[in-house]
Design a protein around this motif. Structure first.
Motif, PDB file in Angstrom:
ATOM      1  N   THR A   1       0.837  -1.193   0.000  1.00 26.06           N
ATOM      2  CA  THR A   1       0.000   0.000   0.000  1.00 26.06           C
ATOM      3  C   THR A   1       0.875   1.248   0.000  1.00 26.06           C
ATOM      4  N   VAL A   2       0.514   2.204  -0.851  1.00 28.48           N
ATOM      5  CA  VAL A   2       1.262   3.458  -0.956  1.00 28.48           C
ATOM      6  C   VAL A   2       0.320   4.618  -0.641  1.00 28.48           C
ATOM      7  N   HIS A   3       0.784   5.525   0.211  1.00 30.42           N
ATOM      8  CA  HIS A   3      -0.019   6.686   0.598  1.00 30.42           C
ATOM      9  C   HIS A   3       0.676   7.992   0.226  1.00 30.42           C
ATOM     10  N   LEU A   4      -0.143   9.035   0.038  1.00 30.55           N
ATOM     11  CA  LEU A   4       0.336  10.398  -0.136  1.00 30.55           C
ATOM     12  C   LEU A   4      -0.456  11.271   0.826  1.00 30.55           C
ATOM     13  N   ALA A   5       0.236  12.149   1.565  1.00 30.73           N
ATOM     14  CA  ALA A   5      -0.448  12.957   2.577  1.00 30.73           C
ATOM     15  C   ALA A   5       0.082  14.388   2.578  1.00 30.73           C
ATOM     16  N   VAL A   6      -0.764  15.315   3.070  1.00 32.17           N
ATOM     17  CA  VAL A   6      -0.380  16.712   3.226  1.00 32.17           C
ATOM     18  C   VAL A   6      -0.823  17.201   4.601  1.00 32.17           C
ATOM     19  N   TYR A   7      -0.240  18.322   5.024  1.00 37.67           N
ATOM     20  CA  TYR A   7      -0.607  18.956   6.295  1.00 37.67           C
ATOM     21  C   TYR A   7      -1.586  20.087   6.000  1.00 37.67           C
ATOM     22  N   GLU A   8      -2.774  20.025   6.610  1.00 40.75           N
ATOM     23  CA  GLU A   8      -3.798  21.039   6.378  1.00 40.75           C
ATOM     24  C   GLU A   8      -4.504  21.389   7.682  1.00 40.75           C
ATOM     25  N   GLU A   9      -4.403  22.647   8.077  1.00 44.86           N
ATOM     26  CA  GLU A   9      -5.155  23.174   9.216  1.00 44.86           C
ATOM     27  C   GLU A   9      -5.022  22.287  10.454  1.00 44.86           C
ATOM     28  N   GLY A  10      -3.795  21.957  10.791  1.00 41.03           N
ATOM     29  CA  GLY A  10      -3.541  21.218  12.016  1.00 41.03           C
ATOM     30  C   GLY A  10      -3.705  19.721  11.920  1.00 41.03           C
ATOM     31  N   GLU A  11      -4.033  19.229  10.721  1.00 36.80           N
ATOM     32  CA  GLU A  11      -4.184  17.789  10.527  1.00 36.80           C
ATOM     33  C   GLU A  11      -3.324  17.312   9.363  1.00 36.80           C
ATOM     34  N   VAL A  12      -2.961  16.043   9.426  1.00 39.25           N
ATOM     35  CA  VAL A  12      -2.284  15.408   8.298  1.00 39.25           C
ATOM     36  C   VAL A  12      -3.311  14.496   7.645  1.00 39.25           C
ATOM     37  N   VAL A  13      -3.546  14.723   6.342  1.00 40.58           N
ATOM     38  CA  VAL A  13      -4.647  14.053   5.647  1.00 40.58           C
ATOM     39  C   VAL A  13      -4.123  13.298   4.435  1.00 40.58           C
ATOM     40  N   TYR A  14      -4.626  12.081   4.244  1.00 40.75           N
ATOM     41  CA  TYR A  14      -4.291  11.322   3.041  1.00 40.75           C
ATOM     42  C   TYR A  14      -5.017  11.939   1.846  1.00 40.75           C
ATOM     43  N   ILE A  15      -4.266  12.201   0.772  1.00 38.33           N
ATOM     44  CA  ILE A  15      -4.902  12.728  -0.440  1.00 38.33           C
ATOM     45  C   ILE A  15      -4.803  11.734  -1.602  1.00 38.33           C
ATOM     46  N   ASP A  16      -4.088  10.631  -1.405  1.00 41.31           N
ATOM     47  CA  ASP A  16      -4.056   9.579  -2.413  1.00 41.31           C
ATOM     48  C   ASP A  16      -3.639   8.273  -1.755  1.00 41.31           C
ATOM     49  N   LYS A  17      -4.087   7.182  -2.370  1.00 42.95           N
ATOM     50  CA  LYS A  17      -3.768   5.851  -1.849  1.00 42.95           C
ATOM     51  C   LYS A  17      -3.819   4.852  -2.995  1.00 42.95           C
ATOM     52  N   VAL A  18      -2.823   3.983  -3.052  1.00 44.86           N
ATOM     53  CA  VAL A  18      -2.814   2.878  -4.001  1.00 44.86           C
ATOM     54  C   VAL A  18      -2.816   1.596  -3.180  1.00 44.86           C
ATOM     55  N   GLU A  19      -3.847   0.787  -3.358  1.00 44.00           N
ATOM     56  CA  GLU A  19      -4.010  -0.416  -2.541  1.00 44.00           C
ATOM     57  C   GLU A  19      -2.950  -1.474  -2.865  1.00 44.00           C
ATOM     58  N   SER A  20      -2.683  -2.294  -1.878  1.00 46.02           N
ATOM     59  CA  SER A  20      -1.751  -3.406  -2.058  1.00 46.02           C
ATOM     60  C   SER A  20      -2.345  -4.448  -3.002  1.00 46.02           C
ATOM     61  N   ARG A  21      -1.494  -5.341  -3.469  1.00 47.84           N
ATOM     62  CA  ARG A  21      -1.949  -6.382  -4.395  1.00 47.84           C
ATOM     63  C   ARG A  21      -2.415  -7.640  -3.668  1.00 47.84           C
ATOM     64  N   TYR A  22      -2.215  -7.696  -2.365  1.00 49.26           N
ATOM     65  CA  TYR A  22      -2.611  -8.893  -1.621  1.00 49.26           C
ATOM     66  C   TYR A  22      -3.947  -8.656  -0.910  1.00 49.26           C
ATOM     67  N   PRO A  23      -4.606  -9.706  -0.436  1.00 49.81           N
ATOM     68  CA  PRO A  23      -5.963  -9.593   0.122  1.00 49.81           C
ATOM     69  C   PRO A  23      -6.078  -8.714   1.359  1.00 49.81           C
ATOM     70  N   VAL A  24      -5.006  -8.628   2.179  1.00 52.93           N
ATOM     71  CA  VAL A  24      -5.073  -7.821   3.399  1.00 52.93           C
ATOM     72  C   VAL A  24      -5.155  -6.350   3.029  1.00 52.93           C
ATOM     73  N   ARG A  25      -6.137  -5.626   3.550  1.00 53.57           N
ATOM     74  CA  ARG A  25      -6.337  -4.215   3.241  1.00 53.57           C
ATOM     75  C   ARG A  25      -6.176  -3.359   4.491  1.00 53.57           C
ATOM     76  N   MET A  26      -5.659  -2.126   4.291  1.00 58.17           N
ATOM     77  CA  MET A  26      -5.564  -1.182   5.391  1.00 58.17           C
ATOM     78  C   MET A  26      -6.838  -0.348   5.468  1.00 58.17           C
ATOM     79  N   TYR A  27      -7.154   0.146   6.663  1.00 59.46           N
ATOM     80  CA  TYR A  27      -8.383   0.905   6.858  1.00 59.46           C
ATOM     81  C   TYR A  27      -8.252   2.377   6.467  1.00 59.46           C
ATOM     82  N   SER A  28      -7.068   2.814   6.093  1.00 58.05           N
ATOM     83  CA  SER A  28      -6.852   4.209   5.729  1.00 58.05           C
ATOM     84  C   SER A  28      -7.719   4.587   4.526  1.00 58.05           C
ATOM     85  N   ARG A  29      -8.154   5.864   4.499  1.00 59.23           N
ATOM     86  CA  ARG A  29      -8.996   6.333   3.396  1.00 59.23           C
ATOM     87  C   ARG A  29      -8.545   7.719   2.962  1.00 59.23           C
TER      88      ARG A  29
END
Length: 254
Positions: free
Chosen positions: A94-122
């Protein structure tokens, strides 16, 4: 590129060093003063250079306005996404991209892994700021005073036994992240999930986003995931070069 355009573009980085007179511009270009003057007049007509009262030329306000407009319309997610896909294709995690906005760090992109186990990040969801690798990278780039203010305002939930316990520990880790240029979350948010990340920088060298690769222990160990660090950093550097408009590094020929 035509010789005229090439010469005109050469003038701009020269003037970025400071004002220059006609003779200095002609010498740098290796042309006659009349040729340099024609180029300078064209650039002046478009507002890209300005002629001062002392007859020296400097960069024009229009150039700065164009640069600011370009920066405002840059979309780091759009630029980064093909690189994230390529990284995911190579490692499968799993690959994530994040930015800092108004006191929070937020994911702005995600590429899911190729295996069945998934992360809960959105995408759009704030990350666990005191433990996430992307959060450490983004906050580590702030000046020391700002880092301290941020750290002292945060709560420090005990997600796992490896979670960051307090502001002092967080600040200490931020210094390390700032110095080494990468970050990890080795079971700090979820015991079974490890993560390694790298910063994405703009033309001024400041961190504009952060990317990471995450994987569960059932797929790879923390030690195995850390072997991907060079690949993660190269990906972040490639995104940084494209985002900041720098020329790509040419591969050495064999």
């Amino acid at each position: 590129m035509s010789q005229t355009v090439d010469r005109a573009l050469t003038i701009l980085p020269l003037l970025a060093e400071g004002p220059a007179d006609l003779g200095q511009v002609a010498d740098r270009l290796g042309v006659h003063k009349s040729t340099a003057l024609r180029l300078l007049r064209t650039l002046h007509e478009h507002g890209l250079v300005f002629r001062q009262s002392d007859q020296r030329y400097r960069l024009g306000a229009r150039l700065f306005a164009l640069a600011q407009e370009a920066v405002e319309h840059l979309d780091v997610r759009e630029i980064a996404h093909p690189h994230l896909l390529a990284l995911n294709d190579r490692c499968g995690h799993t690959v994530h991209l994040a930015v800092y906005e108004e006191g929070e760090v937020v994911y702005i992109d995600k590429v899911e892994s190729r295996y069945p186990v998934r992360m809960y990040s959105r995408i759009g969801k704030p990350v666990a700021i005191t433990v996430a690798a992307v959060a450490k990278l983004l906050i580590a780039d702030f000046p020391e005073g700002e880092r301290r203010v941020i750290a002292e305002k945060l709560d420090y939930p005990t997600y796992t036994s490896r979670s960051t316990p307090n502001a002092a520990a967080f600040l200490k880790e931020l210094v390390q992240v700032r110095e080494q240029g990468w970050a990890t979350d080795l079971g700090g948010h979820e015991e079974s999930i490890n993560c390694v990340g790298a910063p994405i920088r703009g033309a001024d060298g400041r961190v504009v986003a952060a990317m990471s690769v995450s994987a569960p222990n059932v797929v790879v160990t923390a030690e195995e995931l850390l072997t991907l660090l060079p690949l993660v950093r190269r990906t972040a550097e490639a995104i940084s070069r494209e985002y900041s408009g720098k020329a790509p590094i040419k591969e050495a020929s064999s």
